[in-house]
Scaffold this active site. Structure first.
Site, PDB file in Angstrom:
ATOM      1  N   ASN A   9       0.993  -1.147   0.038  1.00  0.00           N
ATOM      2  CA  ASN A   9       0.111   0.175   0.036  1.00  0.00           C
ATOM      3  C   ASN A   9       0.885   1.061  -0.065  1.00  0.00           C
ATOM      4  O   ASN A   9       1.599   1.630   1.154  1.00  0.00           O
ATOM      5  CB  ASN A   9      -0.963  -0.142   1.262  1.00  0.00           C
ATOM      6  N   LYS A  12       0.461   3.895   2.771  1.00  0.00           N
ATOM      7  CA  LYS A  12       1.090   3.533   4.098  1.00  0.00           C
ATOM      8  C   LYS A  12       2.672   3.457   4.006  1.00  0.00           C
ATOM      9  O   LYS A  12       3.211   4.179   4.979  1.00  0.00           O
ATOM     10  CB  LYS A  12       0.944   2.058   4.406  1.00  0.00           C
ATOM     11  N   ASP A  70      -0.882  -3.935   9.769  1.00  0.00           N
ATOM     12  CA  ASP A  70      -1.987  -4.193   9.364  1.00  0.00           C
ATOM     13  C   ASP A  70      -3.147  -3.194  10.426  1.00  0.00           C
ATOM     14  O   ASP A  70      -2.947  -3.289  11.552  1.00  0.00           O
ATOM     15  CB  ASP A  70      -2.551  -5.797   9.830  1.00  0.00           C
ATOM     16  N   TYR A 153     -10.100   5.701   4.187  1.00  0.00           N
ATOM     17  CA  TYR A 153     -11.255   6.227   5.000  1.00  0.00           C
ATOM     18  C   TYR A 153     -11.076   7.507   5.760  1.00  0.00           C
ATOM     19  O   TYR A 153     -11.869   8.033   6.583  1.00  0.00           O
ATOM     20  CB  TYR A 153     -11.765   5.081   6.127  1.00  0.00           C
ATOM     21  N   LYS A 174      -1.649  14.379  10.398  1.00  0.00           N
ATOM     22  CA  LYS A 174      -1.932  12.896  10.713  1.00  0.00           C
ATOM     23  C   LYS A 174      -0.953  12.128  11.038  1.00  0.00           C
ATOM     24  O   LYS A 174      -1.072  11.353  12.010  1.00  0.00           O
ATOM     25  CB  LYS A 174      -2.404  12.670   9.011  1.00  0.00           C
TER      26      LYS A 174
END
Ligand code: ITT
Length: 196
Positions: A9, A12, A70, A153, A174
Site C-alpha cells: 500500500n 502506508k 495491518d 477512510y 495525521k
C-alpha cells in the site's frame, strides 16, 4: 539501521517513511529488495495475525529486520467493522466513496457515529520472536466526505484530539495523531532503548 517495510500500500509506505524521516533509520520498500515476492494472502483473523503473515513472508527474502502494518477502521454502528476487512470492504463496493456512503447510512440509521482506527505493527528478523506495537485513535464518523490528503477512510473520520478529518490536514498532523503514528512511536522508543 535499515528496515524493510512489508507493504504494497503506497500510502502506508509514504506515511511510514515520513514518520521515520527524522530518525537514523532507512525504510526500504519491497521493491528495493529486487526479488519477486508473490502476492500475500491475508487470511488471519486478527490484525496481529495478518501483520505477522506479511512480515514473515517478506522475511523469507531478506536478513534485514522487517516490519509490517495491518490496520483498519472499526465503526460501532457497523458491529465494529469493517475492521480487518477494511480494504476488502471498499474494494468489494467499488471504492472508498461508496464504502464511506454505506457506513454513513448505517451510522445515521443507528444514530451512532463512534469509530476508531487500529494499527498493529509487527517487527521480525530482529529478535528470535516477533515483536508487536499497537496504535489506536478514537473518534467519530461525520456524514460528509471531505476528500483531500491521506487515503482510504480518512475523509470522514475525525479524531477526538482534532477538529477536522485527517484528509483536511497536512500530512504532518495525521502523522502525529494517527493510529499508525502511535504504533510507530512505540516501535521507535523500543528501538532506541534496545540500541543503547
Ligand atoms: P498491505 O497489506 O500491503 O500493507 P493493505 O492496504 O492491504 O496493504 P491492510 O490489509 O492493513 O493493508 O488494510 C488496511 C486498510 O484499512 C486500508 O486499505 C484502508 O482501507 C484502511 N486504513 C488503514 N489505515 C488507514 C488510514 O490511516 N487512513 C485511512 N484508512 C486506513
Amino acid at each position: 539501521m535499515q528496515i524493510v517495510l512489508a507493504s504494497s500500500n503506497q500510502n502506508k509506505v509514504r506515511e511510514i517513511k515520513e514518520i521515520f524521516a527524522p530518525y537514523n533509520i532507512q525504510i526500504l520498500g519491497i521493491t528495493d529488495l529486487d526479488v519477486d515476492i508473490p502476492e500475500i494472502e491475508e487470511n488471519g483473523n486478527t490484525y496481529f495475525e495478518n501483520a505477522l503473515i506479511k512480515a514473515n513472508e517478506v522475511a523469507k527474502y531478506t536478513s534485514l529486520p522487517v516490519i509490517s502494518d495491518d490496520s483498519g477502521l472499526e465503526v460501532e454502528a457497523f458491529d465494529n467493522g469493517p475492521g480487518i476487512y477494511s480494504a476488502r470492504y471498499a474494494s468489494n463496493l467499488g471504492g472508498y466513496i461508496p464504502a464511506m456512503k454505506e457506513i454513513i447510512k448505517t451510522c445515521n440509521d443507528k444514530n451512532n457515529y463512534r469509530a476508531r482506527f487500529i494499527c498493529c505493527i509487527v517487527l521480525v528478523n530482529y529478535l528470535d520472536k516477533p515483536l508487536r506495537f499497537d496504535g489506536l485513535v478514537s473518534g467519530r464518523i461525520i456524514p460528509e466526505i471531505k476528500v483531500g490528503n491521506g487515503f482510504g477512510y480518512d475523509p470522514f473520520f475525525i479524531s477526538d484530539e482534532l477538529e477536522k478529518t485527517f484528509a483536511e490536514y497536512d500530512p504532518e498532523i495525521k502523522n502525529k495523531y494517527s493510529h499508525r503514528a502511535k504504533a510507530l512511536e512505540k516501535l521507535l522508543a523500543y528501538l532506541k532503548e534496545s540500541n543503547q
